[in-house]
Design an enzyme around this catalytic site. Structure first.
Site, PDB file in Angstrom:
ATOM      1  N   ASP A  85      -3.448   0.300  -4.245  1.00 54.45           N
ATOM      2  CA  ASP A  85      -2.753  -0.540  -5.224  1.00 54.45           C
ATOM      3  C   ASP A  85      -2.787   0.163  -6.566  1.00 54.45           C
ATOM      4  OD1 ASP A  85      -1.316  -2.701  -6.137  1.00 54.45           O
ATOM      5  OD2 ASP A  85      -3.068  -3.944  -6.541  1.00 54.45           O
ATOM      6  N   GLU A 123       1.182   3.092  -8.289  1.00 54.52           N
ATOM      7  CA  GLU A 123       1.249   2.800  -6.851  1.00 54.52           C
ATOM      8  C   GLU A 123       1.327   4.099  -6.063  1.00 54.52           C
ATOM      9  OE1 GLU A 123       0.835  -0.049  -5.525  1.00 54.52           O
ATOM     10  OE2 GLU A 123       1.745  -1.655  -6.715  1.00 54.52           O
TER      11      GLU A 123
END
Length: 233
Positions: A85, A123
């Protein structure tokens, strides 16, 4: 008289603590990845704002793996399961990434951040750093990300098409983040990797942990430079 409430905004147009919902709402409404919460005391709001991690929801799921928090995707028994993430505060802004690597026996965590970057770059950086960490492992890799931009860019072949056109989209516009896409495609060419999208902030333990790592890294990244981003400003 109604008791006052304190609205803590960790990710939004303006972050901080607000005593008016209308003001707080203006900071988060329509803001991608906004994170906020209400409290009955300012002290509680300040405590949460220092570590704004969402608690995993208690949901019943059927998992295809013994890995805690794994998604319902079948994969080889010997696979490395990775969650990633990343994000940037106020996008663009200070950013961070988080990685959790599960090898069936334990797990390893990675994180890092930059003083100025974007959500998408973080990301992608999370995925890149994860693959670097397991390069040459000789095992199939299943990587979960809540970034549609990242997963679709690889699984739908967009990045390869952009590279074939000299990092141009079909309409001729420049493809953003070409430096990271190029590095990622090189890493993927030498490993057996499958990417899967997982819904973010939906109670998935490992996705939530990656988010926690990314937020902490973003808040502490005061000097590190994302040269690929800043040199194009």
């Amino acid at each position: 008289m109604a008791k006052p409430k304190f609205y803590a905004v960790a990710v939004g147009r303006t972050t901080g603590i607000f005593t008016s919902w209308s003001v707080a709402e203006a900071q988060v409404k329509g803001f991608a990845g906004a994170r906020f919460k209400s409290f009955t005391t300012r002290a509680e709001a300040e405590t949460w704002l220092k570590n704004p991690v969402r608690l995993a929801a208690k949901t019943k799921t059927t998992r295809s793996s013994a890995t805690p928090g794994a998604a319902t995707v079948k994969h080889p028994a010997d696979a490395l399961v990775i969650y990633t993430d990343g994000g940037a505060i106020n996008n663009p802004g200070p950013g961070g990434y988080g990685v959790v690597i599960c090898n069936g026996e334990g797990r390893r965590e990675l994180s890092g951040g930059f003083r100025l970057t974007t959500n998408n770059r973080m990301e992608m950086t999370a995925c890149i750093e994860a693959l670097k960490a397991v390069a040459g492992c000789g095992r199939p890799i299943v990587l979960y990300s809540d970034s549609s931009y990242l997963v679709n860019g690889i699984e739908k072949g967009w990045a390869k098409s952009w590279r074939a056109r000299g990092w141009r989209k079909a309409d001729g516009a420049p493809a953003l983040n070409a430096d990271l896409w190029s590095e990622l495609l090189d890493l993927l060419s030498s490993e057996k990797v499958t990417l899967h999208w997982v819904k973010g902030h939906a109670g998935n333990e490992l996705n939530e942990r990656c988010d926690q790592l990314a937020v902490a890294a973003a808040r502490s990244s005061v000097g590190d430079i994302d040269y690929g981003y800043e040199q194009n400003l």
